[in-house]
Design an enzyme around this catalytic site. Structure first.
Site, PDB file in Angstrom:
ATOM      1  N   ASP A  17       0.833  -1.211   0.000  1.00  0.00           N
ATOM      2  CA  ASP A  17       0.000   0.000   0.000  1.00  0.00           C
ATOM      3  C   ASP A  17       0.867   1.261   0.000  1.00  0.00           C
ATOM      4  OD1 ASP A  17      -2.355   1.404  -0.033  1.00  0.00           O
ATOM      5  OD2 ASP A  17      -2.755   1.202   2.110  1.00  0.00           O
ATOM      6  N   ASN A  64     -11.038  -2.659  -5.246  1.00  0.00           N
ATOM      7  CA  ASN A  64     -10.311  -1.682  -6.070  1.00  0.00           C
ATOM      8  C   ASN A  64     -10.980  -1.383  -7.417  1.00  0.00           C
ATOM      9  OD1 ASN A  64      -7.033  -2.802  -4.901  1.00  0.00           O
ATOM     10  ND2 ASN A  64      -8.235  -1.027  -4.215  1.00  0.00           N
TER      11      ASN A  64
HETATM   12  C1  IPE Z   1      -5.367  -2.746  -0.121  1.00  0.00           C
HETATM   13  O1  IPE Z   1      -5.060  -1.413  -0.307  1.00  0.00           O
HETATM   14  C2  IPE Z   1      -5.387  -3.440  -1.440  1.00  0.00           C
HETATM   15  C3  IPE Z   1      -4.098  -3.562  -2.102  1.00  0.00           C
HETATM   16  C4  IPE Z   1      -2.933  -3.224  -1.610  1.00  0.00           C
HETATM   17  C5  IPE Z   1      -4.119  -4.137  -3.426  1.00  0.00           C
HETATM   18  P1  IPE Z   1      -6.201  -0.298  -0.409  1.00  0.00           P
HETATM   19  O2  IPE Z   1      -5.514   0.992  -0.571  1.00  0.00           O
HETATM   20  O3  IPE Z   1      -7.186  -0.686  -1.470  1.00  0.00           O
HETATM   21  O4  IPE Z   1      -6.920  -0.439   1.008  1.00  0.00           O
HETATM   22  P2  IPE Z   1      -7.769   0.612   1.824  1.00  0.00           P
HETATM   23  O5  IPE Z   1      -8.821   1.144   0.882  1.00  0.00           O
HETATM   24  O6  IPE Z   1      -6.839   1.683   2.283  1.00  0.00           O
HETATM   25  O7  IPE Z   1      -8.325  -0.166   2.973  1.00  0.00           O
HETATM   26  C1  IPE Z   2      -1.603   0.274  -3.364  1.00  0.00           C
HETATM   27  O1  IPE Z   2      -1.398   1.642  -3.405  1.00  0.00           O
HETATM   28  C2  IPE Z   2      -1.823  -0.313  -4.732  1.00  0.00           C
HETATM   29  C3  IPE Z   2      -3.214  -0.724  -4.986  1.00  0.00           C
HETATM   30  C4  IPE Z   2      -4.180  -0.715  -4.111  1.00  0.00           C
HETATM   31  C5  IPE Z   2      -3.519  -1.183  -6.331  1.00  0.00           C
HETATM   32  P1  IPE Z   2      -2.610   2.680  -3.374  1.00  0.00           P
HETATM   33  O2  IPE Z   2      -2.984   2.978  -4.778  1.00  0.00           O
HETATM   34  O3  IPE Z   2      -3.709   2.171  -2.519  1.00  0.00           O
HETATM   35  O4  IPE Z   2      -1.902   3.931  -2.701  1.00  0.00           O
HETATM   36  P2  IPE Z   2      -2.525   4.932  -1.653  1.00  0.00           P
HETATM   37  O5  IPE Z   2      -3.102   4.137  -0.531  1.00  0.00           O
HETATM   38  O6  IPE Z   2      -3.584   5.718  -2.378  1.00  0.00           O
HETATM   39  O7  IPE Z   2      -1.387   5.773  -1.208  1.00  0.00           O
HETATM   40 MG    MG Z   3      -4.122   2.370  -0.544  1.00  0.00          MG
END
Ligand code: IPE
Ligand code: IPE
Ligand code: MG
Length: 238
Positions: free
Chosen positions: A17, A65
């Site tokens: 993340d 997502n």
């Molecule tokens: C969790 O990250 C999913 C992945 C890393 C693929 P998110 O960014 O989607 O999770 P939340 O929304 O902060 O819980």
């Molecule tokens: C994790 O990074 C990757 C996926 C969930 C695909 P994020 O895209 O969730 O990054 P933040 O949480 O917005 O920083």
């Molecule tokens: Mg995230």
């Protein structure tokens, strides 16, 4: 105190993340963060080999997502195909088996094709496993397991009183993979976001504020060092 080989987790699971925040911090589009994040995954895969970690499961895209902007989703899917093409040689070289957990049917046809091809091509490799969680949701996984078990009961192949924890585990996406020993989440969020809820029952948790694109071998080794200090009791006394 456990020391030496036994203190290395057999299976590490990672919630990768913070790509978006990393990009924003640099004043770049979110996709640049995902691209840099893919570099981190390559680095961590190599670090697993060095450390002797046999299974690496990474949360790359959740069922939730799909609500993101279409442009970001398309960018992520294109990046996934690129990752597969770039990594294939290394997977073969080091005998790493690629697998996926999640709702394969949700992925664009071109991604499914590339993914299936590499999964099949590496199916016999025994040097370690890289497991990509794609369109993955733990509740969806458990619900799918419940449907399969119910069907077995309906078909007369199983009696309700025979259903055990092993039955449930055996009907998950990758039943032969041992439960994660260590769950890492980058970028500081103290939640599991629907990841491996069944399998992490006794995993050790490691949350770091470091954003995923900045999470490289040195950070990974910090997580392993933390793990090595843990006393796993599994409900017993030490
Ligand atoms: C969790 O990250 C999913 C992945 C890393 C693929 P998110 O960014 O989607 O999770 P939340 O929304 O902060 O819980
Ligand atoms: C994790 O990074 C990757 C996926 C969930 C695909 P994020 O895209 O969730 O990054 P933040 O949480 O917005 O920083
Ligand atoms: Mg995230």
């Amino acid at each position: 105190m456990s020391t030496g080989k036994s203190s290395v987790p057999q299976h590490v699971a990672i919630i990768m993340d913070g790509n978006g925040r990393w990009a924003r911090r640099h004043g770049w589009p979110r996709l640049k963060g995902h691209q840099e994040g893919a570099q981190s995954l390559q680095a961590i895969l190599r670090a697993c080999r060095t450390a002797g970690v046999k299974y690496l499961t990474v949360y790359a895209f959740s069922v939730e997502n799909w609500i993101r902007p279409k442009a970001e989703i398309n960018g992520l899917m294109a990046l996934l195909r690129k990752f597969l093409r770039d990594q294939e040689h290394e997977l073969h070289e080091h005998q790493v088996r690629l697998r996926m957990i999640g709702r394969m049917e949700d992925l664009p046809a071109a991604v499914q094709k590339e993914l299936s091809r590499v999964i099949a091509a590496t199916a016999q490799h025994t040097g370690g496993q890289l497991i990509l969680a794609l369109s993955y949701g733990s509740r969806a996984e458990i619900a799918a397991a419940a449907r399969r078990i119910a069907a077995a009961v309906q078909a007369g192949r199983l009696r309700p009183e025979e259903i055990t924890e092993q039955t449930v585990a055996a009907n998950l996406y990758a039943p032969d993979v041992p439960d994660p020993d260590l769950l890492i989440r980058t970028s500081g969020e103290m939640r599991v976001s629907n990841f491996l809820l069944w399998q992490i029952s006794y995993a050790e948790l490691y949350v770091t504020d470091v954003l995923w694109p900045d999470f490289r071998e040195a950070e990974f080794n910090r997580a392993l060092a933390s793990y090595a200090q843990r006393q796993r009791r599994f409900g017993g006394v030490k």
